[in-house]
Design an enzyme around this catalytic site. Structure first.
Site, PDB file in Angstrom:
ATOM      1  CB  ALA A  73      -0.912  -0.003   1.219  1.00 14.39           C
ATOM      2  CD  GLN A  75       2.548   6.730   4.470  1.00  9.23           C
ATOM      3  OE1 GLN A  75       3.470   6.256   5.121  1.00  9.23           O
ATOM      4  NE2 GLN A  75       2.621   7.931   3.920  1.00  9.23           N
ATOM      5  CB  SER A  76       4.025  -0.473   1.933  1.00  9.79           C
ATOM      6  OG  SER A  76       4.789  -1.638   2.204  1.00  9.79           O
ATOM      7  CG  ASN A  77       5.079   0.167   8.149  1.00  4.79           C
ATOM      8  OD1 ASN A  77       5.411   1.324   8.372  1.00  4.79           O
ATOM      9  ND2 ASN A  77       3.900  -0.319   8.532  1.00  4.79           N
ATOM     10  CB  ALA A  79       7.247  -0.417   0.148  1.00  2.00           C
TER      11      ALA A  79
END
Ligand SMILES: *Cc1c(COP(=O)(O)O)cnc(C)c1O
Length: 336
Positions: A73, A75-77, A79
């Site tokens: 997503a 705000q992917s942690n 990524a």
């Protein structure tokens, strides 16, 4: 079971601390609550994906990859930690970010994890909601191969049997800490999303015959689907480790009552949990994962599911940098 036979690169600050939460425990008047600080794994503000990436990035290096791809997503942690790991190892990183929430707030689109993705030098492509993101990523990998690149693709959340080894390792680390401290623990509670954390933990706990119940608090999928995903990955992880059959279906328990409006959207109980942890213990949770996991912990204590006399470990999976992408959820202007 022999974890040492799998290639691993050191990326995390380990062991992460295991600490008591006396003020939170007193406020809830239930079990003695401890916290396992996987928000402190150290790589670019930390979080649970770093443990998985120790095994995933080692596999990428072993395969001679020159670029890693992953998806998540906005705000992917995951990524962000992948971008950081790639920077650390001198590899390129390409991210596919899915607009799963429809949020248009500038902080959501450009602050928090997205800011760090950019700082770590990752290239970013966006996708609308509802696509098969792993298929999208494989299509991009195909394109890169045609251009002569050597991509290594990491599924969403780093959740495959290789990534889950990071949480088998966490289970071993935690059990060692409990022995050192002489602590008997009844339950472990953690947020569960792409399933690698819960699957790795339950595999490690069962392989060690730990007899500690593990509860995943869901952030997206309905209960049956979540448990099925975790069990399927745990079975494959146990197979990879050479201990097939160690996890049975009943070991996998998820509670998905705290998802609220949907993935990446805070519920009132999420915000209450963030507030409570921040005020009683100065611990920062996030609105997507750890805030929902903690909301489940708090509510289940209030409902008597965990009681005084018991001891519970909350695994903090990180994500607090995402708070700066979610300023719209907090009434800052009227209070600052
Ligand atoms: C990814 C993530 C989780 C969920 O872990 P899974 O292994 O995907 O189930 C929990 N908390 C945070 C902060 C995360 O980034």
């Amino acid at each position: 079971m022999n974890l040492a036979k799998f290639p691993r690169v050191r990326l995390a600050h380990l062991p992460t601390p295991l600490e008591p939460l006396p003020r939170l425990s007193a406020a809830l008047r239930g079990p003695e609550i401890w916290i396992k600080r996987d928000d402190c794994t150290g790589l670019s503000t930390g979080g649970n994906k770093t443990r998985k990436l120790e095994f995933l990035m080692a596999e990428a290096l072993a395969q001679g990859a020159d670029i890693v791809l992953t998806q998540g997503a906005t705000q992917s942690n995951h990524a962000r930690q992948t971008a950081a790991a790639a920077a650390r190892l001198g590899m390129d990183c390409h991210l596919l970010l899915e607009d799963r929430t429809g949020y248009n707030h500038p902080n959501y689109k450009y602050n928090g994890n997205v800011l760090l993705d950019v700082l770590h030098g990752a290239s970013i492509e966006h996708r609308g909601p509802g696509l098969d993101m792993n298929a999208e990523m494989e299509a991009v990998a195909e394109r890169l191969r045609a251009d002569g690149r050597r991509p290594y693709t990491i599924p969403g959340g780093g959740s495959n049997p290789t990534g889950a080894l990071g949480y088998v390792n966490c289970a071993l680390e935690l059990l060692g800490q409990l022995v050192d401290l002489g602590l008997d623990v009844n339950h472990i509670v953690t947020a569960t999303g792409s399933a690698g954390t819960q699957a790795g933990l339950i595999t490690g706990l069962k392989a060690m015959n730990a007899q500690i119940a593990l509860l995943g608090i869901g952030v997206r999928a309905p209960r049956a689907k979540q448990e099925e995903n975790v069990f399927d990955l745990a079975v494959r992880t146990a197979g990879k480790l050479g201990c097939p059959g160690v996890v049975v279906r009943e070991d996998v328990v998820a509670n998905t009552d705290y998802v609220g409006p949907g993935y990446g959207v805070a519920a009132d109980s999420t915000l209450e949990a963030i507030d409570m942890f921040a005020r009683t213990e100065a611990i920062l949770l996030d609105p997507v994962y750890s805030g929902k996991g903690a909301a489940g912990l708090i509510d289940l204590i209030r409902k008597g599911r965990f009681t005084s006399g018991q001891r519970v470990v909350f695994l903090h999976t990180g994500g607090a940098i995402g708070l700066t992408g979610y300023t719209h959820e907090f009434d800052v202007a009227s209070r600052a």
